[in-house]
Write a protein that holds these residues in place. Sequence first.
Motif, PDB file in Angstrom:
ATOM      1  N   ASN A  85       8.062 -53.529 -26.689  1.00 59.18           N
ATOM      2  CA  ASN A  85       7.835 -54.671 -25.818  1.00 59.18           C
ATOM      3  C   ASN A  85       8.932 -55.694 -26.101  1.00 59.18           C
ATOM      4  O   ASN A  85       8.876 -56.423 -27.084  1.00 59.18           O
ATOM      5  N   VAL A  86       9.957 -55.693 -25.251  1.00 52.84           N
ATOM      6  CA  VAL A  86      11.136 -56.523 -25.513  1.00 52.84           C
ATOM      7  C   VAL A  86      11.009 -57.838 -24.738  1.00 52.84           C
ATOM      8  O   VAL A  86      10.723 -57.836 -23.540  1.00 52.84           O
ATOM      9  N   PHE A  87      11.209 -58.900 -25.444  1.00 53.26           N
ATOM     10  CA  PHE A  87      11.062 -60.228 -24.836  1.00 53.26           C
ATOM     11  C   PHE A  87      12.364 -61.004 -25.037  1.00 53.26           C
ATOM     12  O   PHE A  87      12.865 -61.105 -26.153  1.00 53.26           O
ATOM     13  N   LEU A  95      16.525 -47.827 -27.816  1.00 48.29           N
ATOM     14  CA  LEU A  95      15.512 -48.200 -26.821  1.00 48.29           C
ATOM     15  C   LEU A  95      15.331 -49.713 -26.751  1.00 48.29           C
ATOM     16  O   LEU A  95      15.070 -50.246 -25.657  1.00 48.29           O
ATOM     17  N   CYS A  96      15.473 -50.398 -27.842  1.00 48.72           N
ATOM     18  CA  CYS A  96      15.405 -51.864 -27.770  1.00 48.72           C
ATOM     19  C   CYS A  96      16.624 -52.392 -27.007  1.00 48.72           C
ATOM     20  O   CYS A  96      16.517 -53.369 -26.259  1.00 48.72           O
ATOM     21  N   CYS A  97      17.769 -51.739 -27.192  1.00 48.70           N
ATOM     22  CA  CYS A  97      18.948 -52.115 -26.399  1.00 48.70           C
ATOM     23  C   CYS A  97      18.656 -51.877 -24.913  1.00 48.70           C
ATOM     24  O   CYS A  97      18.995 -52.702 -24.060  1.00 48.70           O
ATOM     25  N   LEU A  98      18.001 -50.771 -24.632  1.00 49.51           N
ATOM     26  CA  LEU A  98      17.637 -50.476 -23.249  1.00 49.51           C
ATOM     27  C   LEU A  98      16.722 -51.581 -22.692  1.00 49.51           C
ATOM     28  O   LEU A  98      16.906 -52.070 -21.573  1.00 49.51           O
ATOM     29  N   GLY A  99      15.754 -51.975 -23.522  1.00 52.42           N
ATOM     30  CA  GLY A  99      14.842 -53.041 -23.110  1.00 52.42           C
ATOM     31  C   GLY A  99      15.596 -54.328 -22.820  1.00 52.42           C
ATOM     32  O   GLY A  99      15.316 -55.029 -21.840  1.00 52.42           O
ATOM     33  N   VAL A 100      16.577 -54.622 -23.644  1.00 49.47           N
ATOM     34  CA  VAL A 100      17.375 -55.832 -23.449  1.00 49.47           C
ATOM     35  C   VAL A 100      18.187 -55.731 -22.152  1.00 49.47           C
ATOM     36  O   VAL A 100      18.271 -56.692 -21.372  1.00 49.47           O
ATOM     37  N   ILE A 101      18.756 -54.549 -21.938  1.00 49.89           N
ATOM     38  CA  ILE A 101      19.539 -54.365 -20.692  1.00 49.89           C
ATOM     39  C   ILE A 101      18.641 -54.641 -19.481  1.00 49.89           C
ATOM     40  O   ILE A 101      19.020 -55.350 -18.543  1.00 49.89           O
ATOM     41  N   GLU A 102      17.430 -54.099 -19.532  1.00 51.85           N
ATOM     42  CA  GLU A 102      16.512 -54.276 -18.394  1.00 51.85           C
ATOM     43  C   GLU A 102      16.110 -55.751 -18.249  1.00 51.85           C
ATOM     44  O   GLU A 102      16.021 -56.267 -17.138  1.00 51.85           O
ATOM     45  N   CYS A 103      15.886 -56.419 -19.368  1.00 54.74           N
ATOM     46  CA  CYS A 103      15.550 -57.857 -19.305  1.00 54.74           C
ATOM     47  C   CYS A 103      16.727 -58.622 -18.684  1.00 54.74           C
ATOM     48  O   CYS A 103      16.536 -59.503 -17.831  1.00 54.74           O
ATOM     49  N   CYS A 104      17.949 -58.281 -19.137  1.00 55.87           N
ATOM     50  CA  CYS A 104      19.127 -58.983 -18.625  1.00 55.87           C
ATOM     51  C   CYS A 104      19.279 -58.730 -17.122  1.00 55.87           C
ATOM     52  O   CYS A 104      19.619 -59.649 -16.361  1.00 55.87           O
ATOM     53  N   LYS A 105      19.003 -57.494 -16.724  1.00 59.23           N
ATOM     54  CA  LYS A 105      19.105 -57.177 -15.286  1.00 59.23           C
ATOM     55  C   LYS A 105      18.160 -58.070 -14.489  1.00 59.23           C
ATOM     56  O   LYS A 105      18.529 -58.641 -13.468  1.00 59.23           O
ATOM     57  N   ARG A 129      10.693 -59.811 -19.790  1.00 59.04           N
ATOM     58  CA  ARG A 129      10.032 -58.888 -20.716  1.00 59.04           C
ATOM     59  C   ARG A 129      10.169 -57.488 -20.151  1.00 59.04           C
ATOM     60  O   ARG A 129      10.065 -57.294 -18.928  1.00 59.04           O
ATOM     61  N   TYR A 130      10.454 -56.538 -21.021  1.00 59.97           N
ATOM     62  CA  TYR A 130      10.523 -55.151 -20.560  1.00 59.97           C
ATOM     63  C   TYR A 130       9.799 -54.275 -21.571  1.00 59.97           C
ATOM     64  O   TYR A 130       9.988 -54.424 -22.793  1.00 59.97           O
ATOM     65  N   PHE A 131       8.982 -53.395 -21.052  1.00 57.49           N
ATOM     66  CA  PHE A 131       8.207 -52.513 -21.904  1.00 57.49           C
ATOM     67  C   PHE A 131       8.797 -51.119 -21.778  1.00 57.49           C
ATOM     68  O   PHE A 131       8.666 -50.472 -20.746  1.00 57.49           O
ATOM     69  N   THR A 132       9.503 -50.665 -22.806  1.00 55.49           N
ATOM     70  CA  THR A 132      10.136 -49.340 -22.684  1.00 55.49           C
ATOM     71  C   THR A 132       9.049 -48.270 -22.698  1.00 55.49           C
ATOM     72  O   THR A 132       8.109 -48.328 -23.493  1.00 55.49           O
ATOM     73  N   ASN A 133       9.177 -47.357 -21.836  1.00 49.06           N
ATOM     74  CA  ASN A 133       8.204 -46.262 -21.789  1.00 49.06           C
ATOM     75  C   ASN A 133       8.888 -45.089 -21.113  1.00 49.06           C
ATOM     76  O   ASN A 133       8.471 -44.630 -20.046  1.00 49.06           O
ATOM     77  N   GLU A 134       9.973 -44.654 -21.708  1.00 52.42           N
ATOM     78  CA  GLU A 134      10.799 -43.631 -21.055  1.00 52.42           C
ATOM     79  C   GLU A 134      10.175 -42.269 -21.290  1.00 52.42           C
ATOM     80  O   GLU A 134      10.012 -41.838 -22.411  1.00 52.42           O
ATOM     81  N   THR A 135       9.809 -41.619 -20.213  1.00 56.28           N
ATOM     82  CA  THR A 135       9.215 -40.291 -20.376  1.00 56.28           C
ATOM     83  C   THR A 135      10.230 -39.242 -19.944  1.00 56.28           C
ATOM     84  O   THR A 135      11.179 -39.515 -19.230  1.00 56.28           O
ATOM     85  N   ASP A 136       9.974 -38.058 -20.392  1.00 56.60           N
ATOM     86  CA  ASP A 136      10.924 -36.982 -20.173  1.00 56.60           C
ATOM     87  C   ASP A 136      10.119 -35.699 -20.180  1.00 56.60           C
ATOM     88  O   ASP A 136       9.192 -35.563 -20.973  1.00 56.60           O
ATOM     89  N   SER A 137      10.479 -34.765 -19.362  1.00 57.05           N
ATOM     90  CA  SER A 137       9.684 -33.527 -19.336  1.00 57.05           C
ATOM     91  C   SER A 137       9.945 -32.677 -20.583  1.00 57.05           C
ATOM     92  O   SER A 137       9.086 -31.940 -21.036  1.00 57.05           O
ATOM     93  N   SER A 138      11.142 -32.807 -21.171  1.00 53.97           N
ATOM     94  CA  SER A 138      11.417 -32.008 -22.373  1.00 53.97           C
ATOM     95  C   SER A 138      10.908 -32.750 -23.601  1.00 53.97           C
ATOM     96  O   SER A 138      10.655 -33.949 -23.558  1.00 53.97           O
ATOM     97  N   VAL A 139      10.805 -31.973 -24.683  1.00 53.82           N
ATOM     98  CA  VAL A 139      10.414 -32.605 -25.945  1.00 53.82           C
ATOM     99  C   VAL A 139      11.488 -33.613 -26.340  1.00 53.82           C
ATOM    100  O   VAL A 139      11.207 -34.690 -26.835  1.00 53.82           O
ATOM    101  N   PHE A 140      12.742 -33.210 -26.095  1.00 51.43           N
ATOM    102  CA  PHE A 140      13.846 -34.082 -26.487  1.00 51.43           C
ATOM    103  C   PHE A 140      14.556 -34.622 -25.257  1.00 51.43           C
ATOM    104  O   PHE A 140      14.715 -33.926 -24.250  1.00 51.43           O
TER     105      PHE A 140
END
Length: 1328
Positions: free
Chosen positions: A1036-1038, A1104-1114, A1149-1160
């Motif tokens: 949960n990035v604020f 992922l926190c960097c990702l959250g920040v990018i999304e907040c900045c966007k 605020r951005y809540f990272t929740n990146e899902t993916d069909s693969s394990v990785f």
Amino acid sequence: MDTNEKTSDKVVTCPVCSASLLPQSGSLKNGIYATTCENCGHFIKFRCTGPVKSDVKFTINGQSYTIGNQYSGALSLNEWLRRAGVSFGTKVMCMEGGCGVCLVTAKLYDPVSMSEKVFSVNSCLVPLYTCDGWEITTIEGLGDPITGLNPVQKRLASYNGSQCGFCSPAQVMNMHGLLQRVPKPTMQEVEDTFDTSICRCTGYRSILDAMKSFASDAPPHLPGGPIDIEEVDQQLCKKTGQPCSGQCSGHGSLPPLHMVLQDTQWFRPTSKSELFAIIKQVETKNYRLVFGNTGYGVYKDIGPWMYDILIDLRGIKEFYAISFDTTVLFGASLTLSNLLNIFQKSKSDPTLTYFKCLAKHLARVANTGVRNLGCWAGNLMLKHAHPEFVSDIFVMLETVGTKLIVGGPDHSDVNLTLTDFLKTDMKGKVITLAVLPTYQPSDNMYIRTFKVMPRNQNAHAYVSAGFRMQIDKATNYTVTLKPSIVMNGISKTFNHAVLTENYLVGKQLGDPNVLKGALGMLASELIPDASSLTDTNYIKSLALSLFYKFVLGACDTKVSPRYKSGGANLYRPLSSGTQSYDTHKQEWPVSEPMTKTTSELQTSGRVQFVNDVPPQSGELHAAFVLSSVGKAQISNVDTSAALSLPGVLKYLSAADIPPGGKNNYTPTGEFVEEIFSSGEIQFCGQPIGLIVAVDQLTADTAASMVKVTYTNVHPPVLTMVEAIQQGSVFPHVAEEIKVGDAEAAIAASPKKILGQISMESQYHFQMETQISICSPTEDGVGMNVLAATQWIDYVQQVVAGVLNIPESGVNVSVRRLGGAYGSKITRNNQISAACALAAHIMRKPVRLFLNFHDNMKAIGKRFPYLADYQIGVSNEGRLNGIKITVNADCGFSPNDQILSGLFYWLDNAYYCPNWYYIPVALKTNKPSNTSARSPGSCPAVFIMESMMEHIAKCLDKDPLEIRKLNLYQKGQKTPGGMVLNYCNLTSLVSQLELSADVVNRKKQIAAFNQANKWKKKGLSVVPLKFGIGWATATYNVFLTIYHGDGTVAIAHGGVESGQGINTKVSQVCAYELGIAMDTIKIKQDSTLANANSQTTGGSITSELCCLGVIECCKMLKQRMAPVKAKMVDPTWKQLVAKCFQEGVDLSARYFTNETDSSVFHYNVYGVTCTEMELDVLTGENQITSVDMLYDCGESINPEIDIGQAEGAFVMGLGYWLLEKLQFDSKTGENLTAGTWEYKPPMGKDIPISFNIKFLKNAPNPLGVLRSKAVGEPPLCMSCSALFGLKHAMEAARRDISKDVFFALNAPATVEAVQLQCLVDPSQMVYGP
Ligand SMILES: Cc1cc2nc3c(=O)[nH]c(=O)nc-3n(C[C@H](O)[C@H](O)[C@H](O)COP(=O)(O)OP(=O)(O)OC[C@H]3O[C@@H](n4cnc5c(N)ncnc54)[C@H](O)[C@@H]3O)c2cc1C
Ligand code: FES
Ligand code: FES
């Protein structure tokens, strides 16, 4: 009642019976003492008016402090510094001299130069009352970013030598001490000095580079250069404002000191006669002499609190004597550092050539801080009290034929050999001098000593041995006098190989039969003590090997060339490293190599960890009561003695949990893990209850006084083999996985291979142990929790659960961690829950800080694994199918096990079409094991690589050939179903083969092994595919922009633990918003701003926190865009102000929740080449070189990422080669719960040449800003060291026709390696 005015000494004459008395008890007030005559019982009050001091004065960072008698004689300088709030930059961890995190410097008398010099010392060992007259400097005294940094602080920061920053102040103080004494040291001197402070984060290379940059011989790639000493010592006198001259703090001769303390009397006599006068008085009493007090670091039975009288020897000038004549005299109070200095300075004296050997040996005794504090006489007294003590000092001094002068109160000095000294009753006696002989070159005296230890620095010896022989070379090496063969580490009683000594007299050692006879004689008298933690077979074999080594060196002309290397020790040159990476200037600050934003705060000791938060008003301290057996029921808990100790307030247990509260600290796990045992004991060290007291020392002491009795006591299950045999299994915690038909594929394969491999546990060794501070909220219901946790959300749930209060009433926060590596993902829950309960019941703030030993005993560690495999391969070695059972030792609960996930890393870099995976969760009576850096991947990679080695051996092929044959190719599918669209393994391996010159080096190694029987080399190349999964990682990035000045604050939900997440997040934010880095501040994580955030772990939190920040900045840029469109070229500040005026919400605020069909989500790739060198006779080994090629994508911060790669790799080296946990088979007690036995890597355990290259032009299409993770994968690559070592061992076994496959389980300790080289005395000859 009488008042007796004394003027000079401390002995009081009873006015009734005239008996001479020492005041045995009483309090000091305004110089008045009270005592009772022991002869007639008369009560006497008397005043000290003479020069006998009754307070201690010292300076810290130029500030004077006067200490009265209000403290315990056992209080350490460290405890006082922290308790009094004088220095929180001085850290504490082991409290036994083993971790070096507590270093300060002090000006101490140096008898070699007869002046005062600055030495670094372990403040945890220094008794406060010994500091009278000392000038002490702590990290705060050197500088800070506001008033100006000291050059060492600056250099360490600029070399990226800090990660979590917990050890950084100590590293600085160690260097400060060296520079004060040796302003222009050589690089060798620097490297030798860095044997004191453990760093679990960095892998040391960056620290060593920073410090070596001060050296007179520093190469150009280590910029900075030597500095002026004035520049180093910027400490200014508070009185004069000038640099401190050391004149005002009472250096030189101090008057005698006598203090009647809380619990003991402290004396500091200033002459031998004063000392003996005091001893005469107290001879029948419980007294102890104190010099460095480092003996306490080894044996807790000399803890100062156990004595009624403590006599400090530091004031006795006679004990600093040094004299050179036909003999050499050393006063008893010469420190080990003083001796080392003398040995080094005088080693070229032709009558003292043996000093050279002693200097080398002594430099490997203890560590710099301890050597600076402790004296040689104290060491010998440890040996005297504990005959099993492996004393290097005893071995060194006894080997050369030293005599001791021992004095007593009756003024009768006696002259003793060291063996006679061991038999002498030392009650009332004092060692005063050592008398060392000189030997003329014509004496033909051949002297050599050896120390073989489990770690290259700061470790006790397995065996310490010394040999002195007068040898006549001209008569086939005739031993002309009775030789001296001294050995420690064999048993309590074995100090001399007497039979062998007698056997050799007059014999020709050059005769192979004499050598054989001597070895046989020695073997017959070596009966190692089975109670030691080392395998007795190793001890015996090692002792024989050392004798043989000595002989090979002494009789060199008899030795055939191939055997000569047996006589030499491994030579370790200075270590160095190179780092190579890409950066993209157009994207800066993203991809810019920069140190952490807080690096200067870290190196100046200004960053605050949880335990550095000053106490709140009324704050209490707590300590766990731990079980002392491993499998039983609690019968009774008797707290009476503990509760009667002054300062103890309460004992809490499961019964105190409020109604509805849960006695469970893993509520989301399937298995209950009790905060306090409700009756059943599952492992030794399990928390049973909690003592709450007014201070930490009292809480810890009282906790050890709680008497617990048990019923139904059973032998604990401690090993995986026992668990398997007893069927001690948690059923159905992980399911079997089948991909294809492995059994059929194996059956159809021309080659079938069966094997087993195992790896043991690893203690995280995070320098900041578990801690929580809880305080009730104002409504009396809720709880504020400051916890050293990687997962605030989980702590919140657990605290709410135990107190049965709403989660919204629990406020958890954390600023940073002093290392974690997985230990604080779930395991802080128990600490925070217990602490919250105490705060709730006491209605006061409570601090629960686990001391290192409790932390080791009570908290789970890395999972041990045991794998049984069947492999089917083609004739060339191509994988057809693998059936594998992987057993994990879960400890008493499987809540943190990762068996299902482990499968997805098991393939590592190789394609195998058919898999049958059978996971088994074993239950043992040990703490519940938990995540440790690369928890599933590290065992998986090791198992797969061990299988590769096994295949190669069975097919008689080069392991690299087998690896290359099976490497994944682009487009192939993993057993987890991931199609490898970006796989670059083949290219990475061939690049590294070329750059590391693998083909040629293998040839050179083969030639070396051919030419040397007793030294072997081995090289291994290990590739890596490491899956990075993003699923379920919620942060949960604020991010908020302040309208007044446009500065930015971020709370990102990840926990800074040294991985540099705060810096990376700032870089990304600066890049996205186009603002300067220094306008961004990262705030602490809290369950308000970062609610519902997942744990920090799995290498993914930074990205992922960097990702959250990018999304907040966007979001923010989007909201600001319409306003910006109306403005002409606004500055950032103008734009923000305008947006605010127009009512734009400046928080996102951005809540990272990146899902993916693969394990990785994506894979990291890499490859490592490691070369090892082995001393076959002793098992000692070293990492000659490491070349790592790592695909880090486009690193967001290459400097930080290189640091992560190095740190992870070295943590892995510890796991594969050094760190071993051992348990008592009867009680289950962790016998390695201290720094004396548990050995993580230090600076001389790292690769001698450590070259890391990040793959260039390798953007990750699936990563955040094209980057890849780096926190864990390099740890998996470090198993290449174990395989390199295995190849060296194979070469040794080849020489004796035993080159068949063997499993090299982890850890491959020095002991295990030597045993598997199958050395035996029949091989110990002069040549073939
Ligand atoms: C982390 C660590 C690592 C170590 N590693 C090694 C190692 O590798 N090899 C090794 O051999 N040792 C090792 N040691 C032991 C170390 O060398 C001793 O602790 C040290 O030399 C003791 O000296 P001290 O001045 O601190 O003695 P103290 O701790 O002050 O005293 C120890 C004992 O000696 C007595 N004593 C002191 N001086 C005299 C005297 N003049 N006459 C009579 N009794 C006296 C004291 O009463 C006490 O009983 C290590 C210690 C630590 C803490
Ligand atoms: S705390 Fe002092 S050496 Fe560990
Ligand atoms: S930086 Fe050294 S322990 Fe973390």
